[in-house]
Design a protein around this motif. Structure first.
Motif, PDB file in Angstrom:
ATOM      1  N   VAL A 105       0.947  -1.040   0.169  1.00  0.00           N
ATOM      2  CA  VAL A 105       0.059  -0.077  -0.130  1.00  0.00           C
ATOM      3  C   VAL A 105       0.804   1.229   0.029  1.00  0.00           C
ATOM      4  CG1 VAL A 105      -1.698   1.444   1.320  1.00  0.00           C
ATOM      5  CG2 VAL A 105      -1.911  -1.099   1.101  1.00  0.00           C
ATOM      6  N   PHE A 106       0.445   2.116  -0.587  1.00  0.00           N
ATOM      7  CA  PHE A 106       1.277   3.445  -0.659  1.00  0.00           C
ATOM      8  C   PHE A 106       1.226   4.063   0.704  1.00  0.00           C
ATOM      9  CE2 PHE A 106       0.588   8.132  -1.313  1.00  0.00           C
ATOM     10  CZ  PHE A 106       1.752   8.552  -1.969  1.00  0.00           C
ATOM     11  N   GLY A 107       2.354   4.445   0.804  1.00  0.00           N
ATOM     12  CA  GLY A 107       2.934   4.818   2.352  1.00  0.00           C
ATOM     13  C   GLY A 107       2.055   5.709   3.226  1.00  0.00           C
ATOM     14  N   LEU A 108       1.456   6.650   2.290  1.00  0.00           N
ATOM     15  CA  LEU A 108       0.497   7.738   3.044  1.00  0.00           C
ATOM     16  C   LEU A 108      -0.860   7.350   3.148  1.00  0.00           C
ATOM     17  CD1 LEU A 108       1.792  11.040   1.110  1.00  0.00           C
ATOM     18  CD2 LEU A 108       2.202  10.329   3.438  1.00  0.00           C
ATOM     19  N   LEU A 109      -1.040   6.092   3.197  1.00  0.00           N
ATOM     20  CA  LEU A 109      -2.428   5.466   3.041  1.00  0.00           C
ATOM     21  C   LEU A 109      -2.242   4.053   3.942  1.00  0.00           C
ATOM     22  CD1 LEU A 109      -3.861   5.636  -0.499  1.00  0.00           C
ATOM     23  CD2 LEU A 109      -4.105   7.361   1.425  1.00  0.00           C
ATOM     24  N   ARG A 110      -1.199   4.092   4.542  1.00  0.00           N
ATOM     25  CA  ARG A 110      -1.216   2.622   5.418  1.00  0.00           C
ATOM     26  C   ARG A 110      -1.718   3.000   6.884  1.00  0.00           C
ATOM     27  NH1 ARG A 110       5.255   1.347   3.888  1.00  0.00           N
ATOM     28  NH2 ARG A 110       4.823   1.045   1.861  1.00  0.00           N
ATOM     29  N   THR A 111      -2.329   1.953   7.380  1.00  0.00           N
ATOM     30  CA  THR A 111      -2.607   1.880   8.751  1.00  0.00           C
ATOM     31  C   THR A 111      -1.528   1.668   9.766  1.00  0.00           C
ATOM     32  OG1 THR A 111      -3.142  -0.470   8.812  1.00  0.00           O
ATOM     33  CG2 THR A 111      -5.090   0.977   8.189  1.00  0.00           C
ATOM     34  N   ALA A 112      -1.686   1.915  10.902  1.00  0.00           N
ATOM     35  CA  ALA A 112      -0.462   1.583  11.900  1.00  0.00           C
ATOM     36  C   ALA A 112      -0.209   0.367  11.737  1.00  0.00           C
ATOM     37  CB  ALA A 112      -0.902   2.414  13.256  1.00  0.00           C
ATOM     38  N   GLN A 124      -7.023  -2.496   6.872  1.00  0.00           N
ATOM     39  CA  GLN A 124      -6.282  -1.719   5.972  1.00  0.00           C
ATOM     40  C   GLN A 124      -7.219  -1.515   4.696  1.00  0.00           C
ATOM     41  OE1 GLN A 124      -2.678  -0.312   5.483  1.00  0.00           O
ATOM     42  NE2 GLN A 124      -4.244   0.624   4.461  1.00  0.00           N
ATOM     43  N   LEU A 125      -7.727  -2.476   4.160  1.00  0.00           N
ATOM     44  CA  LEU A 125      -8.787  -2.072   3.212  1.00  0.00           C
ATOM     45  C   LEU A 125      -9.736  -1.285   3.520  1.00  0.00           C
ATOM     46  CD1 LEU A 125      -8.755  -5.532   1.234  1.00  0.00           C
ATOM     47  CD2 LEU A 125      -7.192  -3.560   1.373  1.00  0.00           C
ATOM     48  N   ARG A 126     -10.546  -1.359   4.608  1.00  0.00           N
ATOM     49  CA  ARG A 126     -11.756  -0.443   5.003  1.00  0.00           C
ATOM     50  C   ARG A 126     -11.125   0.978   5.077  1.00  0.00           C
ATOM     51  NH1 ARG A 126     -12.930  -4.465   8.741  1.00  0.00           N
ATOM     52  NH2 ARG A 126     -11.645  -3.405  10.520  1.00  0.00           N
ATOM     53  N   HIS A 127      -9.675   1.179   5.449  1.00  0.00           N
ATOM     54  CA  HIS A 127      -9.241   2.604   5.469  1.00  0.00           C
ATOM     55  C   HIS A 127      -9.012   2.961   4.167  1.00  0.00           C
ATOM     56  CE1 HIS A 127      -6.658   5.787   7.113  1.00  0.00           C
ATOM     57  NE2 HIS A 127      -5.585   5.256   6.240  1.00  0.00           N
ATOM     58  N   LEU A 128      -8.586   2.084   3.180  1.00  0.00           N
ATOM     59  CA  LEU A 128      -8.422   2.634   1.805  1.00  0.00           C
ATOM     60  C   LEU A 128      -9.645   3.124   1.193  1.00  0.00           C
ATOM     61  CD1 LEU A 128      -6.107  -0.162   0.281  1.00  0.00           C
ATOM     62  CD2 LEU A 128      -5.360   2.438   0.904  1.00  0.00           C
ATOM     63  N   ALA A 129     -10.903   2.461   1.442  1.00  0.00           N
ATOM     64  CA  ALA A 129     -12.019   2.757   1.051  1.00  0.00           C
ATOM     65  C   ALA A 129     -12.512   4.085   1.474  1.00  0.00           C
ATOM     66  CB  ALA A 129     -13.313   1.513   1.390  1.00  0.00           C
ATOM     67  N   ASP A 130     -12.316   4.222   3.108  1.00  0.00           N
ATOM     68  CA  ASP A 130     -12.920   5.507   3.490  1.00  0.00           C
ATOM     69  C   ASP A 130     -11.855   6.841   2.997  1.00  0.00           C
ATOM     70  OD1 ASP A 130     -14.286   4.126   4.919  1.00  0.00           O
ATOM     71  OD2 ASP A 130     -13.143   4.170   6.815  1.00  0.00           O
ATOM     72  N   MET A 131     -10.550   6.424   2.912  1.00  0.00           N
ATOM     73  CA  MET A 131      -9.704   7.658   2.255  1.00  0.00           C
ATOM     74  C   MET A 131     -10.114   7.920   1.004  1.00  0.00           C
ATOM     75  SD  MET A 131      -7.804   8.648   4.774  1.00  0.00           S
ATOM     76  CE  MET A 131      -6.170   9.484   4.088  1.00  0.00           C
ATOM     77  N   SER A 132     -10.450   7.028   0.265  1.00  0.00           N
ATOM     78  CA  SER A 132     -10.823   7.349  -1.308  1.00  0.00           C
ATOM     79  C   SER A 132     -11.859   8.201  -1.311  1.00  0.00           C
ATOM     80  CB  SER A 132     -10.946   6.022  -2.182  1.00  0.00           C
ATOM     81  OG  SER A 132     -12.249   5.272  -1.512  1.00  0.00           O
ATOM     82  N   THR A 133     -12.977   8.274  -0.237  1.00  0.00           N
ATOM     83  CA  THR A 133     -13.928   9.161  -0.347  1.00  0.00           C
ATOM     84  C   THR A 133     -13.592  10.642  -0.229  1.00  0.00           C
ATOM     85  OG1 THR A 133     -14.423   9.129   2.130  1.00  0.00           O
ATOM     86  CG2 THR A 133     -15.606   7.441   0.614  1.00  0.00           C
ATOM     87  N   LEU A 169     -12.640  -3.229  -2.463  1.00  0.00           N
ATOM     88  CA  LEU A 169     -12.117  -2.605  -1.309  1.00  0.00           C
ATOM     89  C   LEU A 169     -13.030  -3.311  -0.217  1.00  0.00           C
ATOM     90  CD1 LEU A 169     -10.281   0.625  -1.676  1.00  0.00           C
ATOM     91  CD2 LEU A 169      -9.047  -1.528  -1.447  1.00  0.00           C
ATOM     92  N   ARG A 170     -14.136  -2.761  -0.075  1.00  0.00           N
ATOM     93  CA  ARG A 170     -14.981  -3.158   0.982  1.00  0.00           C
ATOM     94  C   ARG A 170     -15.610  -4.691   0.990  1.00  0.00           C
ATOM     95  NH1 ARG A 170     -15.944   1.367   3.669  1.00  0.00           N
ATOM     96  NH2 ARG A 170     -16.286   3.367   2.573  1.00  0.00           N
ATOM     97  N   GLN A 171     -15.535  -5.375  -0.104  1.00  0.00           N
ATOM     98  CA  GLN A 171     -15.928  -6.559  -0.427  1.00  0.00           C
ATOM     99  C   GLN A 171     -14.826  -7.461   0.177  1.00  0.00           C
ATOM    100  OE1 GLN A 171     -16.834  -7.942  -4.314  1.00  0.00           O
ATOM    101  NE2 GLN A 171     -16.162  -9.964  -4.117  1.00  0.00           N
ATOM    102  N   LEU A 172     -13.547  -7.365  -0.164  1.00  0.00           N
ATOM    103  CA  LEU A 172     -12.247  -8.010   0.408  1.00  0.00           C
ATOM    104  C   LEU A 172     -12.051  -7.659   1.692  1.00  0.00           C
ATOM    105  CD1 LEU A 172      -9.504  -7.526  -2.708  1.00  0.00           C
ATOM    106  CD2 LEU A 172     -11.009  -9.518  -1.969  1.00  0.00           C
ATOM    107  N   ALA A 173     -12.453  -6.445   2.259  1.00  0.00           N
ATOM    108  CA  ALA A 173     -12.290  -6.297   3.513  1.00  0.00           C
ATOM    109  C   ALA A 173     -13.331  -7.284   4.552  1.00  0.00           C
ATOM    110  CB  ALA A 173     -12.739  -4.901   4.037  1.00  0.00           C
ATOM    111  N   LYS A 174     -14.406  -7.526   3.924  1.00  0.00           N
ATOM    112  CA  LYS A 174     -15.335  -8.213   4.490  1.00  0.00           C
ATOM    113  C   LYS A 174     -14.833  -9.631   4.421  1.00  0.00           C
ATOM    114  CE  LYS A 174     -19.629  -5.638   3.489  1.00  0.00           C
ATOM    115  NZ  LYS A 174     -20.943  -5.517   2.842  1.00  0.00           N
ATOM    116  N   GLU A 175     -14.368 -10.107   3.545  1.00  0.00           N
ATOM    117  CA  GLU A 175     -13.844 -11.623   3.461  1.00  0.00           C
ATOM    118  C   GLU A 175     -12.786 -11.780   4.464  1.00  0.00           C
ATOM    119  OE1 GLU A 175     -12.749 -12.325  -0.699  1.00  0.00           O
ATOM    120  OE2 GLU A 175     -14.941 -11.807  -1.418  1.00  0.00           O
ATOM    121  N   TYR A 176     -11.928 -10.863   4.495  1.00  0.00           N
ATOM    122  CA  TYR A 176     -10.737 -11.021   5.350  1.00  0.00           C
ATOM    123  C   TYR A 176     -11.269 -10.982   6.799  1.00  0.00           C
ATOM    124  CZ  TYR A 176      -6.795  -9.984   2.195  1.00  0.00           C
ATOM    125  OH  TYR A 176      -6.014 -10.286   0.995  1.00  0.00           O
TER     126      TYR A 176
END
Length: 296
Positions: free
Chosen positions: A123-130, A194-203, A287-294
């Motif tokens: 994931v692009f560094g500025l979009l990573r979770t802790a 992480q994928l939920r965070h990406l989906a949220d940031m993309s808004t 992103l949200r679909q894969l987050a649910k699967e994880y």
């Protein structure tokens, strides 16, 4: 897209000047005061801080570091920057002149106003979770203490304010290969977050995020590898404040490209990848679909 070709690269010296200016300010010294301590004219220090000095002596950099109270490890990094020659493509080999602990890219990133990035591994560094960032830091620095790892992670998180600050946030146009979403870093729980965070940031209005699916094949016919193009804004006359820079990270070092033709080549590659990537809505849905699967 802004491309300028201003001859040999001054990137290392611009970074050197930026650090010296910041530390002079922290030391509470004006240019005139610091110049007197160096027995220089004020214009000499001004050129150094702007990255315009034609000749930079490591002896002088060492003395400025002493005057400003710059820590020894950072001072070594600044001396290393001073020794870089003016070239249009700068290869920064890890531990060569500049200590590995000195992060050249972080200083460059901090002043950028626009990012265009393609990431095929992580994931692009500025979009990573802790947690995602922490896992990568542990993997990449297995000998570091937990305290040092945490320091690195917090530094990374603080830099993300570039995209989330309320006043004049930087813009980011990011393309992630689908493999990034399916490569498990830190376990399913970490990936779900992480994928939920990406989906949220993309808004956010300043962030464009798209996924390049496996089904797109190899749009360019060749692998570009991960890259980030950084731009630094325009002055009042509409000219680039600093030349755009292409940054590519590799195992043994980092590549910085400033030639106009190189920047243009990466911009065109990015446009091609955009045409083959999922649209914003489809990306967010995936992103949200894969987050649910994880998380299941």
């Amino acid at each position: 897209m802004s491309v300028c070709d201003s001859g040999p690269s001054t990137l290392p010296r611009r970074q050197l000047g930026r650090y010296l200016r910041d530390w002079r300010t922290q030391a509470g010294l004006t240019i005139a005061e610091a110049s007197r301590l160096m027995e220089w004219g004020a214009s000499t220090l001004q050129r150094l801080e702007k990255g315009q000095a034609e000749r930079v002596r490591t002896l002088d950099i060492g003395e400025l570091c002493r005057i400003y109270g710059i820590p020894d490890d950072l001072a070594e990094g600044l001396k290393g920057l001073a020794q870089q020659v003016a070239v249009t493509s700068w290869w920064h080999a890890r531990g060569d002149l500049i200590p590995e602990s000195f992060d050249v890219y972080a200083g460059l990133e901090a002043t950028a106003q626009q990012f265009r990035s393609y990431q095929s591994e992580t994931v692009f560094g500025l979009l990573r979770t802790a947690e995602y960032a922490r896992t990568l830091k542990h993997l990449g620095n297995p000998d570091d203490s937990d305290v040092e790892i945490e320091r690195r992670v917090q530094s990374r998180l603080q830099r993300q304010a570039l995209l989330t600050r309320k006043v004049a946030p930087a813009t980011a146009d990011v393309i992630l290969h689908e493999s990034v979403l399916r490569r498990v870093i830190g376990g399913p729980r970490v990936m779900a977050a992480q994928l939920r965070h990406l989906a949220d940031m993309s808004t956010r209005g300043n962030i464009s995020l798209r996924v390049l699916p496996f089904s797109a094949g190899l749009p360019l016919g060749v692998a570009t590898g991960p890259y980030t193009v950084l731009e630094f804004g325009l002055d009042r006359k509409g000219r680039a404040v600093e030349p755009p820079v292409v940054y590519a990270q590799w195992l043994s070092g980092d590549l910085y490209l400033e030639r106009g033709i190189d920047v243009l080549r990466y911009d065109r590659a990015h446009e091609c990848l955009q045409r083959h990537a999922l649209d914003f809505q489809s990306t967010r849905h995936l992103l949200r679909q894969l987050a649910k699967e994880y998380a299941a």
